[in-house]
Design an enzyme around this catalytic site. Structure first.
Site, PDB file in Angstrom:
ATOM      1  N   GLU A 191     -19.444 -58.700  -5.409  1.00  0.00           N
ATOM      2  CA  GLU A 191     -19.016 -59.804  -6.391  1.00  0.00           C
ATOM      3  C   GLU A 191     -17.524 -59.219  -6.673  1.00  0.00           C
ATOM      4  O   GLU A 191     -17.055 -59.695  -7.848  1.00  0.00           O
ATOM      5  CB  GLU A 191     -19.764 -59.847  -7.431  1.00  0.00           C
ATOM      6  CG  GLU A 191     -21.148 -60.539  -7.223  1.00  0.00           C
ATOM      7  CD  GLU A 191     -22.131 -60.724  -8.379  1.00  0.00           C
ATOM      8  OE1 GLU A 191     -21.650 -60.330  -9.451  1.00  0.00           O
ATOM      9  OE2 GLU A 191     -23.042 -61.550  -7.982  1.00  0.00           O
ATOM     10  N   GLU A 196     -27.878 -63.793  -3.480  1.00  0.00           N
ATOM     11  CA  GLU A 196     -28.433 -63.499  -4.745  1.00  0.00           C
ATOM     12  C   GLU A 196     -28.834 -64.633  -5.401  1.00  0.00           C
ATOM     13  O   GLU A 196     -27.964 -65.247  -5.978  1.00  0.00           O
ATOM     14  CB  GLU A 196     -27.734 -62.398  -5.610  1.00  0.00           C
ATOM     15  CG  GLU A 196     -27.578 -61.066  -5.436  1.00  0.00           C
ATOM     16  CD  GLU A 196     -26.827 -60.402  -6.468  1.00  0.00           C
ATOM     17  OE1 GLU A 196     -26.629 -60.769  -7.481  1.00  0.00           O
ATOM     18  OE2 GLU A 196     -26.219 -59.098  -5.909  1.00  0.00           O
TER      19      GLU A 196
END
Length: 695
Positions: free
Chosen positions: A33, A102
């Protein structure tokens, strides 16, 4: 970082763990991320992404590399999606698969916040939409909840429990109906497998906020997903000449473009009567520690000469402690030169500014204030009216960390600790800035240096024992022993009576606790509407309550005979009210209608699917069995799990259910009049069952 990556890849290769070596690793990931924070680093961020990608590829893992949330991931790195929804995600190259690394099954817990949860109807909707729109790989974060033992919880103020409302909770128990509904979802998707891998989906609009995606294997053989993504309006749609009812915010799965074998909004899997593993009176045993022989050790306030050092100005906490302790003492002296009448004190205002996360303030060794931040903003200001004596007065501030920040731009240089101390004279309207003065520091508290949490000091003469246990005292250590309850399952320690601190069992840290920090009293919902986009603040429970009171003790951490419990209490609490909990059973229930589809795994091509019966399926935890049927009614039962009552139409099917289920780890009861009789012909009927599983 390059050395770290090379070391990990080398370890995997040496163990033959990559797929090309016959191992289980099919993907590798570099960074996580970073794309969410890349903007903060300018050109340097862009160059770093390229360097990280080139470094990863050069290690020749023979499996693809991915970067999560990284739109500019350079070829051949696959950019993937993280989030609550990824159906609208498109990779940055048509040669890259659409991957969801995710899918948040819930959200993490923070001290001082309510408990977030994600309805399974919405979670299933997000997964079905992803595969409907061409998704290839989907991963849950988290599927199995966890526990941040010791001081490993992130920050700021992230709680010890990392349960995450996951399908399997932090104790290893199955959370229903989340686990069961997702199981049924994936069985339904599995029934479409040969079509999903044969073609890209064909889009078909069915109306406003209504659409279908069809996967063809041949011109007349297909699987379809029918979606209603309206957040409030149910709909009837026509597809392939047939009419289908689509609840709002739901997806129906048709593995033959005809029969609906699953709808994300219809939960027919079993439920747990209680949403928390250690709730419910019939399946939990509680062992009070009130009768335990408690001992205690009262810490001295401030620094000790053996471990202190002197520096001018206020030091930043993380760089000073190097994360060796949550604690840093700041100590200085306040000199009152003016004359004060005997027996009188000078009043002043003390203003303290902190980068976080919490602090106890003592004047002349007496506690005068406690300040703290929150997860969203760990910094805080504390203003207290204090009384000073003529001459020298001591000011001791114990600054406390509650987890290191581990996400966000420049998180590695995020600070903590005291940055401003100002003393204001009430009479003269003058201020004395103590921030730049000389301060004495100590990393850690007295009990840490002594090692009071260690088993080796369990019988030390340092511990005091008496008839009156001191309660609601700050900076005090407590010790007691307990006998582990019989059984093999995990244990839970109820620390609701304590304030803030840390706990150890047999020398192993079970983490930080802070039940004195209550969540806001508003913002929670009794029944959260799953319809509409989810975020971490949408569905909350336990408003006005502590974020966490129960603490996981793995069974392997305890043994037969006496076990040692040690607490370091920072604020004040009552250890005599602590209790130990263990699960002895599991109360389960289900309510399935004749109109519900049969189980997804019973569908077979070319068979008349809807001619089969829906089923109530009950399953206990592995090694447990159904020991009692508390309720069973076929007809029009009323209420919900735990409050079922027979309706106007009622067939007592208790003996039928008992015969099929008692003594079994799991059982299935067809919802059909052929099996259960027909108490009211022409009326749509359902079967409701409540059962108890036990060892």
């Amino acid at each position: 970082m390059k050395r770290f990556l090379a070391k990990i890849v080398s370890l995997m290769k040496d163990a033959d763990l990559f797929a090309s070596q016959g191992g289980p690793i099919i993907l590798a990931q570099v960074e996580n991320e970073y794309g969410n924070v890349e903007w903060a680093y300018g050109v340097g961020g862009e160059l770093y992404v390229k360097w990280a990608a080139e470094t990863a590829v050069s290690l020749n893992t023979s499996v693809p590399w991915v970067m999560c949330q990284q739109e500019d991931a350079p070829d051949p790195i696959i950019n993937t999606c993280n989030g609550f929804y990824c159906d609208r995600f498109t990779p940055n190259s048509p040669s890259k698969p659409k991957m969801w690394t995710e899918n948040y099954s819930g959200w993490f817990l923070a001290f001082g916040n309510a408990i977030p949860y994600r309805p399974v109807e919405d979670l299933a909707f997000s997964v079905a939409r992803f595969f409907e729109t061409g998704g290839t790989f989907q991963n849950y974060y988290m599927y199995f909840g966890g526990t941040n033992f010791e001081r490993t919880a992130g920050g700021p103020l992230v709680a010890t429990s990392y349960d995450y409302d996951a399908p399997i909770d932090e104790y290893g128990f199955i959370r229903q109906p989340k686990w069961g509904h997702l199981r049924d979802l994936h069985k339904a998707i599995k029934q479409c497998e040969e079509f999903l891998i044969s073609s890209d989906p064909t889009y078909l609009q069915l109306g406003k906020n209504l659409e279908a995606h069809i996967y063809y294997r041949t011109s007349n053989k297909c699987a379809a997903f029918l979606a209603n993504f309206d957040s409030s309006l149910d709909a009837n749609v026509t597809f392939n000449g047939n009419s289908y009812f689509l609840p709002a915010w739901s997806v129906s799965i048709l593995p033959d473009c005809k029969n609906v074998i699953f709808n994300t909004a219809k939960v027919v899997s079993q439920r747990n009567l209680h949403g928390v593993s250690f709730s419910g009176t019939t399946s939990v045993n509680e062992f009070s520690l009130a009768s335990s022989a408690w001992s205690w050790y009262k810490e001295e306030v401030g620094v000790s000469s053996n471990h202190s050092f002197i520096k001018p100005g206020l030091l930043e906490q993380i760089n000073t402690t190097k994360d060796n302790s949550d604690y840093l003492w700041y100590t200085t002296s306040i000199n009152v030169k003016e004359s004060i009448a005997p027996g009188q004190e000078k009043e002043a205002f003390l203003h303290i500014g902190s980068l976080g996360h919490a602090a106890l303030v003592f004047v002349n060794k007496r506690l005068v204030g406690f300040g703290f931040g929150n997860h969203e903003d760990a910094s805080f200001n504390l203003s207290e009216k204090i009384s000073l004596n003529q001459g020298d007065n001591t000011l001791d501030i114990l600054s406390m960390m509650v987890g290191l920040q581990n996400y966000g731009p420049w998180f590695d240089i995020a600070g903590a600790g005291i940055y401003s101390v100002i003393l204001a004279d009430l009479k003269k309207s003058s201020k004395d800035d103590l921030s730049s003065g000389v301060w004495t520091y100590q990393v850690g508290v007295e009990g840490e240096y002594i090692g009071l949490d260690k088993i080796s000091l369990a019988n030390s003469s340092l511990w005091i024992q008496g008839n009156r246990l001191p309660i609601n005292r700050s900076l005090i250590w407590y010790k007691a022993t307990f006998l582990a309850p019989e059984g093999k399952g995990p244990l839970s320690l109820d620390l609701a009576s304590m304030g803030k601190g840390q706990a150890w069992v047999n020398g192993q840290s079970i983490g930080r606790y802070w039940p004195a920090y209550l969540a806001p009293s508003t913002g929670c919902t009794t029944n959260c509407d799953y319809r509409g986009a989810y975020d971490a603040s949408k569905c909350l429970r336990n408003c006005g309550q502590p974020a966490q009171t129960l603490y996981h003790i793995p069974r392997t951490w305890v043994h037969s005979g006496e076990n040692l419990l040690v607490l370091h209490e920072e604020l004040g609490g009552d250890p005599s009210k602590i209790s130990l909990l263990t699960r002895t059973g599991q109360e389960v229930c289900a309510h399935v209608s004749e109109a519900d589809p049969p189980p997804a795994d019973s569908w077979q091509p070319n068979l008349e699917f809807m001619s089969q019966s829906s089923q109530v399926r009950l399953t206990c935890e592995q090694g447990w069995h159904i020991s009692m049927i508390n309720f069973a009614s076929f007809g029009t039962p009323r209420g919900h799990c735990g409050t079922f009552n027979p309706g106007n139409c009622h067939a007592n099917v208790l003996s039928v259910v008992q015969q099929a289920c008692i003594g079994q780890e799991g059982c299935a009861i067809p919802v059909s009049t052929a099996r259960l009789g027909d108490p009211c012909p022409g009326v749509l009927k359902s079967l409701a069952i409540e059962a108890l599983c036990s060892y």
